[in-house]
Scaffold this motif. Structure first.
Motif, PDB file in Angstrom:
ATOM      1  N   LEU A 198       0.822  -1.207   0.000  1.00 31.54           N
ATOM      2  CA  LEU A 198       0.000   0.000   0.000  1.00 31.54           C
ATOM      3  C   LEU A 198       0.857   1.258   0.000  1.00 31.54           C
ATOM      4  CD1 LEU A 198      -2.751   1.453   0.367  1.00 31.54           C
ATOM      5  CD2 LEU A 198      -2.443   1.158   2.840  1.00 31.54           C
ATOM      6  N   VAL A 199       1.813   1.314   0.915  1.00 25.58           N
ATOM      7  CA  VAL A 199       2.616   2.528   1.059  1.00 25.58           C
ATOM      8  C   VAL A 199       3.498   2.749  -0.165  1.00 25.58           C
ATOM      9  CG1 VAL A 199       4.424   3.639   2.414  1.00 25.58           C
ATOM     10  CG2 VAL A 199       2.565   2.429   3.566  1.00 25.58           C
ATOM     11  N   SER A 200       4.165   1.716  -0.637  1.00 28.55           N
ATOM     12  CA  SER A 200       5.112   1.883  -1.738  1.00 28.55           C
ATOM     13  C   SER A 200       4.412   2.264  -3.035  1.00 28.55           C
ATOM     14  CB  SER A 200       5.925   0.601  -1.933  1.00 28.55           C
ATOM     15  OG  SER A 200       5.062  -0.498  -2.213  1.00 28.55           O
ATOM     16  N   ARG A 201       3.300   1.621  -3.340  1.00 27.02           N
ATOM     17  CA  ARG A 201       2.626   1.901  -4.610  1.00 27.02           C
ATOM     18  C   ARG A 201       1.929   3.264  -4.603  1.00 27.02           C
ATOM     19  NH1 ARG A 201       0.013  -2.303  -8.389  1.00 27.02           N
ATOM     20  NH2 ARG A 201       0.691  -0.537  -9.674  1.00 27.02           N
ATOM     21  N   ILE A 202       1.239   3.567  -3.513  1.00 27.03           N
ATOM     22  CA  ILE A 202       0.536   4.851  -3.481  1.00 27.03           C
ATOM     23  C   ILE A 202       1.505   6.015  -3.405  1.00 27.03           C
ATOM     24  CG2 ILE A 202       0.247   5.113  -0.978  1.00 27.03           C
ATOM     25  CD1 ILE A 202      -2.598   6.006  -1.502  1.00 27.03           C
ATOM     26  N   SER A 203       2.674   5.807  -2.827  1.00 26.96           N
ATOM     27  CA  SER A 203       3.655   6.888  -2.734  1.00 26.96           C
ATOM     28  C   SER A 203       4.184   7.260  -4.105  1.00 26.96           C
ATOM     29  CB  SER A 203       4.810   6.478  -1.808  1.00 26.96           C
ATOM     30  OG  SER A 203       4.344   6.289  -0.493  1.00 26.96           O
TER      31      SER A 203
END
Length: 370
Positions: A198-203
């Protein structure tokens, strides 16, 4: 000077004669009103044959006598009669402190229509300004010596280097928030490990470039509008045109180019800081080590997400810089408009960035970059 002749003795029931002479003007009205003592309901004959000059104050005094008593007017000239008629007409007209307010529905429709027209005019002006910028860009490409590298580097330092601190801190904290909220929701399904995805892709895909664009719009876009607006008020822009220097080349193009160059770097930096914030949260609360977090982030994040970030960033930079410069060049008349145009530049840039980000999301999904 206006004088009131001594009234003659009259029999009971006969009208009383008031004879005025001299000037019936503002300067003499106090003495006139002091000398006239009229009882309620008394019949009067007002003689103006000896009056040399009468203004609206004197005419108003006679009008009050005619309004409150039974008055027979004699000896008045045609000019005095016309003045009395004008004063009477004005006195009988009901005073309106303000016009009647239109119905609420009509007022709302009018406000919406005015807002639509204003938005259309602003959009046309922005497109025209962007066209002028494209022409200037073509001229600079044909004659590279016209490019002011010093101005570009100076603006790049202000837009990019000086913004690293605030953008890094903001992205780090937002990454922590996204990771914490995502972990809370994923814990219900026993999938806390997917917080990394979640964090890596949305960032990379949305968060880094969008938050960077909003921050640059509020920080640099407003500065562009204020700087150019102040120069417009000081007539420095007109002075540049007088000496043969194009404001588009000297003022607008360096700012646009610096923002376009800085935005991809800032967006990538913001994405990395958001991932770093998420990694710290995962290490503290989920017992996911940084090495594991980085390995999983590399596996979960396709290179397309990085390309999306780097494609959107310069486009957003163009929007922010053009909006700021356009609003600054529209400043007229007074310093108050500098603040108005600065606010308009920030709102306009953020609105266009969000709208264009929605189009990008649809476009990249349609070509399979999901």
């Amino acid at each position: 000077m206006s004088e009131l002749a001594e009234p003659s003795q009259v029999a009971a029931g006969e009208p009383r004669v008031l004879s005025f002479s001299g000037n019936m003007t503002l300067a003499r009205i106090r003495s006139i009103t002091r000398d006239v003592d009229v009882q309620p309901g008394e019949r009067l004959i007002v003689d103006l044959s000896e009056v040399d000059r009468m203004d609206t104050v004197g005419a108003w005094f006679i009008h009050r006598l005619r309004r409150d008593h039974e008055v027979e007017l004699t000896g008045a000239s045609q000019e005095q009669l016309d003045l009395l008629d004008t004063v009477a007409a004005a006195a009988d007209r009901p005073a309106k402190l303000r016009p009647d307010a239109p119905p609420p529905f009509s007022r709302v429709i009018a406000m919406i229509g005015e807002a639509v027209l204003q938005a259309g005019r602003t959009l046309l002006g922005l497109l025209g300004f962007f066209g002028a910028l494209l022409i200037t860009t073509g001229e600079i490409i044909m004659r590279p010596r016209k490019l002011r590298w010093h101005a570009v580097v100076q603006r790049l330092e202000i837009v990019g280097v000086h913004a690293l601190g605030i953008i890094g801190l903001m992205s780090f904290l937002v990454g922590i928030v996204i990771a914490q909220q995502g972990a809370v929701q994923l814990r219900q399904f026993g999938a806390e490990f997917y917080t990394i995805n979640l964090v890596s892709r949305i960032s990379f895909r949305e968060l880094g470039v969008l938050m960077t664009a909003i921050m640059v719009a509020g920080r640099s876009g407003s500065a562009f509008a204020a700087q150019l607006g102040s120069m417009k008020l000081a007539e420095e822009v007109d002075a540049m045109r007088t000496i043969g220097v194009s404001p588009m080349e000297a003022l607008v193009f360096p700012r646009v180019m610096a923002t376009v160059l800085a935005m991809p770097l800032l967006a990538f930096y913001a994405s990395i800081m958001a991932i770093f914030g998420g990694m710290m949260l995962a290490w503290a609360q989920l017992d996911i080590t940084p090495i594991t977090f980085i390995q999983r982030a590399r596996e979960a994040t396709p290179v397309n997400d990085l390309f999306i970030c780097l494609i959107k960033a310069p486009v957003f930079g163009i929007i922010i810089a053009v909006s700021g410069c356009f609003q600054g060049m529209q400043v007229r008349n007074n310093n108050e408009e500098v603040g108005f145009r600065t606010t308009a530049a920030v709102v306009q840039a953020i609105f266009l960035v969000i709208v264009l980000d929605a189009f990008f999301a649809v476009f990249f999904s349609s070509i399979g970059w999901i």
